[in-house]
Design a protein around this motif. Structure first.
Motif, mmCIF file in Angstrom:
data_model
loop_
_atom_site.group_PDB
_atom_site.id
_atom_site.type_symbol
_atom_site.label_atom_id
_atom_site.label_comp_id
_atom_site.label_asym_id
_atom_site.label_seq_id
_atom_site.Cartn_x
_atom_site.Cartn_y
_atom_site.Cartn_z
ATOM 1 N N GLU A 46 -9.234 1.240 -6.822
ATOM 2 C CA GLU A 46 -8.363 0.771 -5.700
ATOM 3 C C GLU A 46 -6.982 0.403 -6.299
ATOM 4 O OE1 GLU A 46 -8.661 0.239 -2.320
ATOM 5 O OE2 GLU A 46 -10.372 1.740 -2.469
ATOM 6 N N PRO A 47 -5.949 0.772 -5.566
ATOM 7 C CA PRO A 47 -4.667 0.142 -6.018
ATOM 8 C C PRO A 47 -4.104 -1.075 -5.574
ATOM 9 C CG PRO A 47 -4.416 1.182 -3.996
ATOM 10 C CD PRO A 47 -5.943 1.513 -4.232
ATOM 11 N N THR A 48 -3.211 -1.832 -6.421
ATOM 12 C CA THR A 48 -3.018 -3.306 -6.094
ATOM 13 C C THR A 48 -1.363 -3.219 -5.961
ATOM 14 O OG1 THR A 48 -2.705 -3.720 -8.363
ATOM 15 C CG2 THR A 48 -5.104 -4.056 -7.581
ATOM 16 N N LYS A 49 -0.962 -4.083 -5.229
ATOM 17 C CA LYS A 49 0.308 -4.362 -4.919
ATOM 18 C C LYS A 49 1.086 -4.653 -6.362
ATOM 19 C CE LYS A 49 0.605 -5.076 0.084
ATOM 20 N NZ LYS A 49 0.759 -6.165 1.080
ATOM 21 N N ASN A 50 0.484 -5.406 -7.193
ATOM 22 C CA ASN A 50 0.820 -5.508 -8.502
ATOM 23 C C ASN A 50 1.513 -4.359 -9.387
ATOM 24 O OD1 ASN A 50 -0.288 -8.077 -7.771
ATOM 25 N ND2 ASN A 50 -1.573 -8.186 -9.439
ATOM 26 N N SER A 51 1.087 -3.276 -8.784
ATOM 27 C CA SER A 51 1.574 -1.997 -9.726
ATOM 28 C C SER A 51 3.048 -1.472 -9.073
ATOM 29 C CB SER A 51 0.392 -0.766 -9.451
ATOM 30 O OG SER A 51 -0.817 -1.370 -9.973
ATOM 31 N N PHE A 52 3.393 -2.168 -8.162
ATOM 32 C CA PHE A 52 4.573 -1.608 -7.621
ATOM 33 C C PHE A 52 5.852 -2.606 -7.555
ATOM 34 C CE2 PHE A 52 0.959 0.419 -5.523
ATOM 35 C CZ PHE A 52 1.428 1.691 -5.521
ATOM 36 N N PRO A 53 6.888 -2.142 -7.541
ATOM 37 C CA PRO A 53 8.052 -3.176 -7.428
ATOM 38 C C PRO A 53 7.958 -3.831 -6.048
ATOM 39 C CG PRO A 53 8.839 -0.874 -8.110
ATOM 40 C CD PRO A 53 7.492 -0.807 -7.625
ATOM 41 N N ALA A 54 8.510 -5.149 -6.134
ATOM 42 C CA ALA A 54 8.578 -5.879 -4.826
ATOM 43 C C ALA A 54 9.748 -5.225 -4.093
ATOM 44 C CB ALA A 54 8.846 -7.264 -5.248
ATOM 45 N N TYR A 55 9.431 -5.178 -2.573
ATOM 46 C CA TYR A 55 10.543 -4.696 -1.690
ATOM 47 C C TYR A 55 10.941 -5.450 -0.687
ATOM 48 C CZ TYR A 55 9.717 -0.194 -4.052
ATOM 49 O OH TYR A 55 9.453 0.794 -4.990
ATOM 50 N N ASN A 56 12.095 -5.473 0.036
ATOM 51 C CA ASN A 56 12.422 -6.270 0.973
ATOM 52 C C ASN A 56 11.619 -5.485 2.420
ATOM 53 O OD1 ASN A 56 14.169 -7.698 -0.527
ATOM 54 N ND2 ASN A 56 15.893 -6.205 -0.025
ATOM 55 N N ASP A 57 11.547 -6.574 3.308
ATOM 56 C CA ASP A 57 10.661 -6.149 4.527
ATOM 57 C C ASP A 57 11.474 -4.964 5.333
ATOM 58 O OD1 ASP A 57 9.110 -8.064 4.118
ATOM 59 O OD2 ASP A 57 10.156 -9.815 5.417
ATOM 60 N N ASP A 58 13.004 -4.880 5.409
ATOM 61 C CA ASP A 58 13.567 -3.748 5.747
ATOM 62 C C ASP A 58 13.684 -2.400 4.977
ATOM 63 O OD1 ASP A 58 15.094 -4.903 4.150
ATOM 64 O OD2 ASP A 58 16.873 -4.976 5.189
ATOM 65 N N ASP A 59 13.149 -2.685 3.917
ATOM 66 C CA ASP A 59 13.276 -1.045 2.815
ATOM 67 C C ASP A 59 12.245 -0.157 3.456
ATOM 68 O OD1 ASP A 59 14.887 -1.997 0.981
ATOM 69 O OD2 ASP A 59 13.491 -3.077 -0.172
ATOM 70 N N LEU A 60 12.436 0.943 3.656
ATOM 71 C CA LEU A 60 11.592 2.239 4.242
ATOM 72 C C LEU A 60 10.613 2.604 3.013
ATOM 73 C CD1 LEU A 60 10.846 3.993 6.475
ATOM 74 C CD2 LEU A 60 12.742 5.643 5.807
ATOM 75 N N LEU A 61 9.388 2.163 3.202
ATOM 76 C CA LEU A 61 8.431 2.827 2.299
ATOM 77 C C LEU A 61 7.666 4.074 2.875
ATOM 78 C CD1 LEU A 61 6.805 -0.601 1.167
ATOM 79 C CD2 LEU A 61 8.781 0.561 0.258
ATOM 80 N N LEU A 62 7.784 5.205 2.177
ATOM 81 C CA LEU A 62 7.279 6.504 2.776
ATOM 82 C C LEU A 62 6.104 6.818 2.239
ATOM 83 C CD1 LEU A 62 10.858 8.305 2.239
ATOM 84 C CD2 LEU A 62 9.913 7.244 4.340
ATOM 85 N N SER A 63 5.483 5.892 1.520
ATOM 86 C CA SER A 63 4.018 6.353 1.213
ATOM 87 C C SER A 63 3.254 5.316 1.009
ATOM 88 C CB SER A 63 3.888 7.075 -0.168
ATOM 89 O OG SER A 63 4.404 6.236 -1.147
ATOM 90 N N SER A 64 1.814 5.557 0.900
ATOM 91 C CA SER A 64 0.934 4.335 0.858
ATOM 92 C C SER A 64 0.580 3.860 -0.642
ATOM 93 C CB SER A 64 -0.601 4.844 1.417
ATOM 94 O OG SER A 64 -1.228 5.593 0.420
ATOM 95 N N LEU A 65 0.036 2.862 -0.739
ATOM 96 C CA LEU A 65 -0.374 2.248 -2.061
ATOM 97 C C LEU A 65 -1.283 3.358 -3.113
ATOM 98 C CD1 LEU A 65 -1.297 -1.362 -1.268
ATOM 99 C CD2 LEU A 65 0.650 -0.601 -2.321
ATOM 100 N N TYR A 66 -1.844 4.215 -2.205
ATOM 101 C CA TYR A 66 -2.771 5.333 -2.809
ATOM 102 C C TYR A 66 -1.668 6.470 -3.519
ATOM 103 C CZ TYR A 66 -6.817 3.047 -0.691
ATOM 104 O OH TYR A 66 -7.822 2.367 -0.373
#
Length: 290
Positions: free
Chosen positions: A204-224
């Protein structure tokens, strides 16, 4: 191994215009999406996002060189992509897409009804068999086209609503036999002959594996997105270096893991498999391109 790169997007090219719409242009970041390699044939696929309409043009010098050496080169029918071209049923019934954000379709002089829209990344290639994810009528029509076009050369297996679109963050063929899957439930959508293959379940992925983004950043993929690994040999796999848990699991199955850094894969909308389009595979039907 030879690595080819697409042409770069000129900074002055900021939008694309057709008979029916205007959209911003995006560079060719995920070439797996825009084409399909089957045997000795390169097939340009019909885009699902207007901003990607002419993205295969960035690969034209590469495709032309293969054509000069005898390869087949086909282009699936291009959609007009008016608002009424899109089957919005999946997007309206779930939180997913990807599709254009169309809330009130309206009418347009060039409306022709639902059209072919399908990415190459919706297809899992296993030898002479293609497993194709279908979530909308836009996806089903290109699958019909593929069945007729490839008749007698490849077998098509339909996986209905395995996910919203791209299959390669759900299931990846690592080598002849083992599959890397997001969950055990993925097997229920695969052809019956594949359901008894070895299934390596990604952690299972965890958010710790990803950089922190602002609420208005466009995220184009899931944590998977890190399920999206790239096999470069039957026992060698490229894995994001932010996923040591996944690396350890693959090593337990005797794979050699090559850690590679790709921090902003959610903003780029793709992992290693998305960002590559292999045209040479020894020991399979893609040998033609060697």
């Amino acid at each position: 191994m030879t690595v080819h790169r697409p042409m770069t997007l000129d900074a002055s090219t900021v939008e694309v215009r057709t008979l029916a719409w205007l959209a911003a242009v995006v560079p060719p970041l995920n070439v797996r999406d825009i084409a399909l390699v089957v045997g000795d044939e390169l097939i340009e696929t019909p885009p699902m996002l207007r901003s990607r309409y002419f993205e295969t043009q960035f690969l034209k010098p590469i495709f032309a060189s293969y054509f000069d050496r005898g390869a087949r080169w086909s282009v699936m029918p291009r959609p007009l992509m008016t608002n009424r071209s899109f089957d919005r049923s999946y997007a309206l019934s779930t939180t997913g897409g990807p599709t254009e954000p169309i809330h009130h379709p309206g009418t347009h002089p060039y409306d022709v009804g639902l059209e072919m829209m399908w990415d190459g990344a919706q297809c899992l290639r296993v030898g002479r068999d293609l497993v194709v994810n279908i979530a909308t009528k836009n996806h089903a029509m290109p699958c019909d086209w593929l069945e007729r076009h490839l008749q007698g050369r490849f077998r098509i297996h339909r996986a209905y609503k395995l996910c919203d679109s791209h299959i390669d963050s759900m299931v990846i063929a690592l080598a002849p036999g083992p599959l890397l899957v997001r969950s055990r439930e993925v097997a229920d959508y695969l052809p019956e002959a594949m359901r008894n293959w070895d299934m390596i379940v990604a952690p299972e992925p965890t958010k710790n594996s990803f950089p922190a983004y602002n609420d208005d950043d466009l995220l184009l993929s899931s944590l998977y997105i890190d399920v999206n690994v790239l096999s470069v040999a039957p026992d060698v796999v490229l894995v994001n270096d932010a996923c040591p848990e996944l690396a350890r699991i693959l090593e337990q199955f005797s794979f050699q893991v090559v850690p590679v850094r790709r921090r902003h894969r959610r903003i780029f909308g793709g992992g290693f498999h998305c960002g590559t389009l292999d045209t040479v595979r020894e020991g399979g039907p893609e040998d033609y391109f060697s």
